[in-house]
Design a protein around this motif. Structure first.
Motif, short mmCIF file in Angstrom:
data_model
loop_
_atom_site.label_atom_id
_atom_site.label_comp_id
_atom_site.label_asym_id
_atom_site.label_seq_id
_atom_site.Cartn_x
_atom_site.Cartn_y
_atom_site.Cartn_z
N ASP A 213 0.86 -1.19 0.00
CA ASP A 213 0.00 0.00 0.00
C ASP A 213 0.89 1.23 0.00
N LEU A 214 0.30 2.40 0.11
CA LEU A 214 1.09 3.63 0.00
C LEU A 214 2.12 3.77 1.11
N SER A 215 1.86 3.18 2.26
CA SER A 215 2.79 3.30 3.39
C SER A 215 4.05 2.45 3.20
N THR A 216 3.96 1.42 2.35
CA THR A 216 5.11 0.52 2.15
C THR A 216 5.70 0.66 0.74
N THR A 277 3.06 10.37 -14.35
CA THR A 277 1.95 11.18 -13.84
C THR A 277 2.15 12.65 -14.18
N ASP A 278 3.36 13.14 -13.98
CA ASP A 278 3.66 14.55 -14.28
C ASP A 278 3.50 14.84 -15.77
N LEU A 279 3.93 13.91 -16.61
CA LEU A 279 3.82 14.08 -18.06
C LEU A 279 2.35 14.24 -18.47
N ILE A 280 1.50 13.37 -17.96
CA ILE A 280 0.07 13.43 -18.28
C ILE A 280 -0.54 14.73 -17.74
N ASP A 293 -5.88 9.95 -10.34
CA ASP A 293 -5.37 8.57 -10.25
C ASP A 293 -6.08 7.86 -9.10
N TYR A 294 -6.97 6.92 -9.45
CA TYR A 294 -7.74 6.23 -8.41
C TYR A 294 -6.95 5.15 -7.70
N VAL A 341 -11.88 18.53 -5.77
CA VAL A 341 -11.88 17.12 -6.11
C VAL A 341 -10.60 16.44 -5.61
N LYS A 342 -9.51 17.18 -5.56
CA LYS A 342 -8.23 16.59 -5.19
C LYS A 342 -8.22 16.06 -3.76
N GLU A 343 -9.17 16.53 -2.92
CA GLU A 343 -9.19 16.04 -1.54
C GLU A 343 -9.59 14.58 -1.47
N MET A 344 -10.07 14.02 -2.57
CA MET A 344 -10.45 12.61 -2.62
C MET A 344 -9.23 11.69 -2.72
N PHE A 345 -8.05 12.28 -2.93
CA PHE A 345 -6.87 11.48 -3.25
C PHE A 345 -5.69 11.80 -2.33
N TYR A 346 -4.86 10.78 -2.10
CA TYR A 346 -3.59 10.98 -1.44
C TYR A 346 -2.58 11.43 -2.48
N ASP A 347 -1.48 12.03 -2.02
CA ASP A 347 -0.36 12.34 -2.88
C ASP A 347 0.50 11.09 -3.06
#
Length: 354
Positions: A213-216, A277-280, A293-294, A341-347
Motif C-alpha cells: 500500500d502507499l505506506s510501504t 503522472t507529471d507528463l500526463i 489517479d484512483y 476534487v483533489k481532496e479525494m486522493f492521497y499524494d
C-alpha cells in the motif's frame, strides 16, 4: 463470348471467394460479442450526457447506473478489451457527434500509453469493424477506408485482413453461434454486457489486503530491483491531447483518470510512475483538465488495497464497482459544484530512486 472466356474463370473465382468469406463470417463472427454490443447498445441508448472510454478496466469497473444515481445524469460505458487510446478517441468523437454528450471520463494506464497501435491489430480491427456495422453505407465505407489507410496498417497484411473479419473476430463455440444467428437471439447470457455497457461479476479474487500500500511503497522500491520503467509513446500522448482539444472545441467536460488496480504501483518504479503522472498532468493542464489517479483514492471513496473488491488481480467485482462508480459520481458532482476534487486522493509518496 471471348470476353466471358477471358474473365469468366476469374469472376467465378471471385464470386466463390466472396461467398466463402461471407459464410465464414456468418459462422465465426459472434452473434453478439462485447464490442458489437457496445456500439449497438450506444446507438439504442439515444441521448446521453456522459460516456466512459477505456480498456477492460472501464468495461468491468464502471456501472453507469450507479454513477447516474449520484450525478442525476444519463451515461453509457464504451469500454472494450484492449482499447487503445486511438480507439478511445474514435469512441469519444462518435459519442459527441451521435450522442450529444457534454461530459466524458477517459481511462488510461501505462500499458495503453506504451502500446503501439500496430501491435494491437485484433482489438483495433474488431473495434472499428463493429462500429462500421452500425453506420450508414457512406460512413461505413469511410470508417473502413480510414482504418486500412491509417499509418499503422497501410501496406501491411493487416490492411487486407480487415476485410475478412472472421480472421480476427471469432467465437470458440461455433454451433451455439450459428444457432443464435439463425434464431436471432442470445441463447447463453454468460459474458454479455448490460444495456448500459457494463460487464459485472460477483467473483472475488482474494481476502484481506494487498501486500503493498502507499505506506510501504518506498520500501518496496528500495528492495525490488526489477520494477518497470514507463515508456510513453509520443503518438499516444498526442492522441490524448487531441481528445483534450476536441472536448474543448465541443464544450465537453473531460475527466482523465487511472483505474484502481492492485498491480499498478507494485510493478512500476515509483520515480518512473511519478514522471509518467507529471507528463500526463502537464499536458492536460494546458487545457484546464485534471488527471485523477484512483490508485491513490482515499479509503472512504475506494478501498484500493482491499483484495475483496476485485474479481482478479486487476478488475473490480460488483462490490468494487459500486465503490468506484459512486466515487466517479462524487468526482463529477464535486467538480461541477466548484468543490475540491483533489481532496479525494492521497499524494504519491516522494521518491528519489535507488
Amino acid at each position: 463470348m471471348r470476353i466471358f472466356k477471358k474473365y469468366g474463370t476469374f469472376l467465378c473465382f471471385m464470386l466463390l471467394f466472396i461467398i466463402l468469406n461471407l459464410g465464414l463470417s456468418f459462422a465465426l463472427r459472434p452473434y453478439s460479442g462485447s464490442g458489437s454490443e457496445m456500439w449497438k447498445g450506444f446507438a439504442a441508448k439515444g441521448q446521453v450526457d456522459m460516456v466512459y472510454t477505456g480498456t477492460s478496466f472501464c468495461l468491468c469497473d464502471i456501472d453507469p447506473v450507479l454513477v447516474d444515481e449520484v450525478t442525476g445524469l444519463k451515461s453509457y460505458n464504451m469500454g472494450t478489451n484492449m482499447q487503445s487510446i486511438q480507439s478511445s478517441y474514435i469512441a469519444l468523437k462518435q459519442a459527441i457527434e451521435r450522442g450529444g454528450v457534454t461530459r466524458a471520463i477517459v481511462g488510461i494506464d501505462p500499458e495503453i500509453m506504451e502500446m503501439e497501435r500496430k501491435d494491437n491489430f485484433r482489438a483495433e480491427a474488431c473495434f472499428v469493424r463493429n462500429l462500421s456495422d452500425t453506420l450508414p453505407v457512406s460512413k461505413k465505407i469511410a470508417a473502413d477506408a480510414s482504418f486500412v489507410a491509417s499509418k499503422d496498417f497501410i501496406g501491411t497484411p493487416s490492411s487486407v485482413l480487415y476485410y475478412f473479419p472472421w480472421t480476427y473476430d471469432r467465437v470458440s463455440n461455433v454451433p451455439l453461434n450459428i444457432r443464435e444467428k439463425l434464431k436471432d437471439q442470445i441463447l447463453d447470457m454468460t459474458d454479455h454486457r448490460d444495456v448500459n455497457g457494463h460487464y459485472g461479476s460477483d467473483e472475488k479474487y482474494g481476502e484481506g489486503r494487498h501486500f503493498l500500500d502507499l505506506s510501504t511503497l518506498v520500501k518496496w522500491n528500495n528492495e525490488v530491483d526489477d520494477l518497470y520503467y514507463i515508456d510513453v509513446k509520443k503518438e499516444n500522448l498526442d492522441t490524448l491531447e487531441d481528445m483534450a482539444r476536441l472536448c474543448k472545441k465541443k464544450n465537453v467536460e473531460l475527466f482523465v483518470i487511472a483505474f484502481p488496480t492492485t498491480q499498478a504501483l507494485s510493478i512500476y518504479r515509483l520515480d518512473s510512475y511519478q514522471e509518467y503522472t507529471d507528463l500526463i498532468r502537464n499536458m492536460l493542464s494546458k487545457y484546464g483538465i485534471e488527471y485523477y489517479d484512483y490508485n491513490l483514492a482515499k479509503e472512504e471513496y475506494v478501498d484500493v488495497f482491499n483484495l475483496e473488491i476485485y474479481r482478479d488481480n486487476g478488475h473490480l467485482n460488483n462490490s468494487g464497482t459500486e465503490q468506484f462508480s459512486k466515487a466517479l459520481g462524487t468526482m463529477v458532482t464535486k467538480y461541477e459544484k466548484g468543490e475540491d476534487v483533489k481532496e479525494m486522493f492521497y499524494d504519491l509518496p516522494s521518491y528519489e530512486g535507488n
